[in-house]
Design a protein around this motif. Sequence first.
Motif, PDB file in Angstrom:
ATOM      1  N   ALA A  55      46.229  47.103  37.513  1.00  0.00           N
ATOM      2  CA  ALA A  55      47.036  45.823  37.678  1.00  0.00           C
ATOM      3  C   ALA A  55      47.776  45.766  36.329  1.00  0.00           C
ATOM      4  CB  ALA A  55      46.555  44.716  38.348  1.00  0.00           C
ATOM      5  N   ARG A  56      46.810  45.418  35.234  1.00  0.00           N
ATOM      6  CA  ARG A  56      47.059  45.380  34.204  1.00  0.00           C
ATOM      7  C   ARG A  56      48.045  46.419  33.370  1.00  0.00           C
ATOM      8  NH1 ARG A  56      42.566  45.305  29.557  1.00  0.00           N
ATOM      9  NH2 ARG A  56      42.393  47.414  30.210  1.00  0.00           N
ATOM     10  N   PHE A  79      55.087  39.330  30.698  1.00  0.00           N
ATOM     11  CA  PHE A  79      53.860  38.863  29.720  1.00  0.00           C
ATOM     12  C   PHE A  79      53.295  37.386  30.285  1.00  0.00           C
ATOM     13  CE2 PHE A  79      52.781  35.990  26.010  1.00  0.00           C
ATOM     14  CZ  PHE A  79      52.365  36.915  25.271  1.00  0.00           C
ATOM     15  N   SER A  80      53.984  36.582  31.012  1.00  0.00           N
ATOM     16  CA  SER A  80      53.141  35.646  31.803  1.00  0.00           C
ATOM     17  C   SER A  80      52.141  35.973  32.749  1.00  0.00           C
ATOM     18  CB  SER A  80      54.462  34.735  32.254  1.00  0.00           C
ATOM     19  OG  SER A  80      53.605  33.605  33.162  1.00  0.00           O
ATOM     20  N   GLN A  81      52.571  37.033  33.531  1.00  0.00           N
ATOM     21  CA  GLN A  81      51.438  37.483  34.354  1.00  0.00           C
ATOM     22  C   GLN A  81      50.206  38.061  33.755  1.00  0.00           C
ATOM     23  OE1 GLN A  81      54.371  39.804  36.453  1.00  0.00           O
ATOM     24  NE2 GLN A  81      55.063  38.011  37.844  1.00  0.00           N
ATOM     25  N   LEU A  82      50.606  38.790  32.347  1.00  0.00           N
ATOM     26  CA  LEU A  82      49.447  39.459  31.548  1.00  0.00           C
ATOM     27  C   LEU A  82      48.498  38.399  31.106  1.00  0.00           C
ATOM     28  CD1 LEU A  82      51.501  42.294  29.776  1.00  0.00           C
ATOM     29  CD2 LEU A  82      49.613  42.674  31.416  1.00  0.00           C
ATOM     30  N   GLN A  83      48.727  37.320  30.850  1.00  0.00           N
ATOM     31  CA  GLN A  83      48.127  36.245  30.317  1.00  0.00           C
ATOM     32  C   GLN A  83      46.709  36.192  30.814  1.00  0.00           C
ATOM     33  OE1 GLN A  83      48.996  35.424  27.140  1.00  0.00           O
ATOM     34  NE2 GLN A  83      50.311  36.678  27.739  1.00  0.00           N
ATOM     35  N   THR A  84      46.561  36.220  32.166  1.00  0.00           N
ATOM     36  CA  THR A  84      45.386  36.187  33.009  1.00  0.00           C
ATOM     37  C   THR A  84      44.427  37.184  32.688  1.00  0.00           C
ATOM     38  OG1 THR A  84      46.285  34.970  34.980  1.00  0.00           O
ATOM     39  CG2 THR A  84      44.178  36.018  35.354  1.00  0.00           C
ATOM     40  N   PHE A  85      44.902  38.562  32.430  1.00  0.00           N
ATOM     41  CA  PHE A  85      43.999  39.700  32.132  1.00  0.00           C
ATOM     42  C   PHE A  85      43.886  39.699  30.569  1.00  0.00           C
ATOM     43  CE2 PHE A  85      47.006  40.678  35.722  1.00  0.00           C
ATOM     44  CZ  PHE A  85      46.123  41.358  36.398  1.00  0.00           C
ATOM     45  N   TYR A  86      44.733  38.932  29.709  1.00  0.00           N
ATOM     46  CA  TYR A  86      44.247  39.162  28.097  1.00  0.00           C
ATOM     47  C   TYR A  86      43.379  38.087  27.873  1.00  0.00           C
ATOM     48  CZ  TYR A  86      48.086  42.321  27.594  1.00  0.00           C
ATOM     49  OH  TYR A  86      49.033  43.669  27.486  1.00  0.00           O
ATOM     50  N   ASN A  87      43.624  37.058  28.543  1.00  0.00           N
ATOM     51  CA  ASN A  87      42.821  35.627  28.268  1.00  0.00           C
ATOM     52  C   ASN A  87      41.578  35.270  28.940  1.00  0.00           C
ATOM     53  OD1 ASN A  87      44.858  35.341  26.102  1.00  0.00           O
ATOM     54  ND2 ASN A  87      46.103  34.038  27.408  1.00  0.00           N
ATOM     55  N   ASP A  88      41.817  35.259  30.308  1.00  0.00           N
ATOM     56  CA  ASP A  88      40.704  35.061  31.236  1.00  0.00           C
ATOM     57  C   ASP A  88      40.078  36.053  31.638  1.00  0.00           C
ATOM     58  OD1 ASP A  88      42.058  32.542  31.253  1.00  0.00           O
ATOM     59  OD2 ASP A  88      43.283  32.826  33.175  1.00  0.00           O
ATOM     60  N   LEU A  89      40.431  37.486  31.576  1.00  0.00           N
ATOM     61  CA  LEU A  89      39.024  38.606  32.204  1.00  0.00           C
ATOM     62  C   LEU A  89      38.906  39.401  30.954  1.00  0.00           C
ATOM     63  CD1 LEU A  89      41.684  39.270  35.081  1.00  0.00           C
ATOM     64  CD2 LEU A  89      39.325  38.041  35.082  1.00  0.00           C
ATOM     65  N   SER A  90      39.241  39.049  29.826  1.00  0.00           N
ATOM     66  CA  SER A  90      38.946  39.774  28.595  1.00  0.00           C
ATOM     67  C   SER A  90      37.382  40.301  28.514  1.00  0.00           C
ATOM     68  CB  SER A  90      39.592  39.126  27.462  1.00  0.00           C
ATOM     69  OG  SER A  90      38.610  38.054  27.128  1.00  0.00           O
ATOM     70  N   SER A  91      36.422  39.380  28.954  1.00  0.00           N
ATOM     71  CA  SER A  91      35.060  39.564  28.948  1.00  0.00           C
ATOM     72  C   SER A  91      34.933  40.460  29.863  1.00  0.00           C
ATOM     73  CB  SER A  91      34.283  38.436  29.006  1.00  0.00           C
ATOM     74  OG  SER A  91      34.599  37.900  30.170  1.00  0.00           O
ATOM     75  N   VAL A  92      35.567  41.122  30.905  1.00  0.00           N
ATOM     76  CA  VAL A  92      34.954  41.915  31.929  1.00  0.00           C
ATOM     77  C   VAL A  92      36.061  43.103  32.150  1.00  0.00           C
ATOM     78  CG1 VAL A  92      34.205  40.193  33.601  1.00  0.00           C
ATOM     79  CG2 VAL A  92      36.470  40.936  33.710  1.00  0.00           C
TER      80      VAL A  92
END
Length: 261
Positions: A55-56, A79-92
């Motif tokens: 998805a990313r 870019f807005s949709q990518l923020q979840t992947f870059y910020n919230d899911l960066s640890s996984v």
Amino acid sequence: MSTLLSRLHSDVTRTFSSSNLQKCGEHLSKAKLALIESDLIFPSVHKKVEELVAARDILEIGAFWSIRTKDVPSFDRYFSQLQTFYNDLSSVLPPSQREYPIRGLNLIRLLTQNRIADFHTTLESLPLPAEKLVTNPYIQHPVNLELWLMEGSYSKVWNAREEAPAEEYKFFVDSLMGTIRQIASCEEAAYHVLPLKDAATLLFFRTQSEVLNFAQERNWQIDIAAGQIVFPHKSEEDMEIPREKLIANDLVYARELEQIV
């Protein structure tokens, strides 16, 4: 990962790599619909890692595709949709090599829109220590551009186009140059006549045809035989000081400075 998502991911990657932007756009539309149906546009950590990575990838390619097709609103959405992947899911998720090229593009986009306070806020919120910010070419490029714009070093902005760390950056640098040319075109108030070659230098154009097109847009008189531009001058009686506009601009700049400080 579902067979459909895997196939769409492959189609998007393949058509983007082949520079078939029309086909890539068609596949992106289908892929985004599949992401929505699979709850992968704004996903949770409970999704499979391979699905999240796919998805990313699709959204990142969409961001680059948007710039190549000169669709800035589309870039904003990706870019807005990518923020979840870059910020919230960066640890996984494993790191993405496209993340900082895209973050850098977003910074330049803010510059082209004269959103200086947002530029600094976004820069300060990047998940990088200060020492790595200055060594990351994708971040340092917009940082340098902002510095040169503030200094009025427009020739450095012009030269930065050839030093862009990614091809997509040139689109936004060209947008900045359009703004700079509008500023530089105030030469019409300083000159009555200007040789075409000098106008090309002042306006950062490479060819005479580019100068001529720009001159025609501003209704400047062109003397091809003499190789010069003749600027129409208003009499002092016809000139008015746009007081209200100047005051409004000063207030905008003051608010921007307050937010930066």
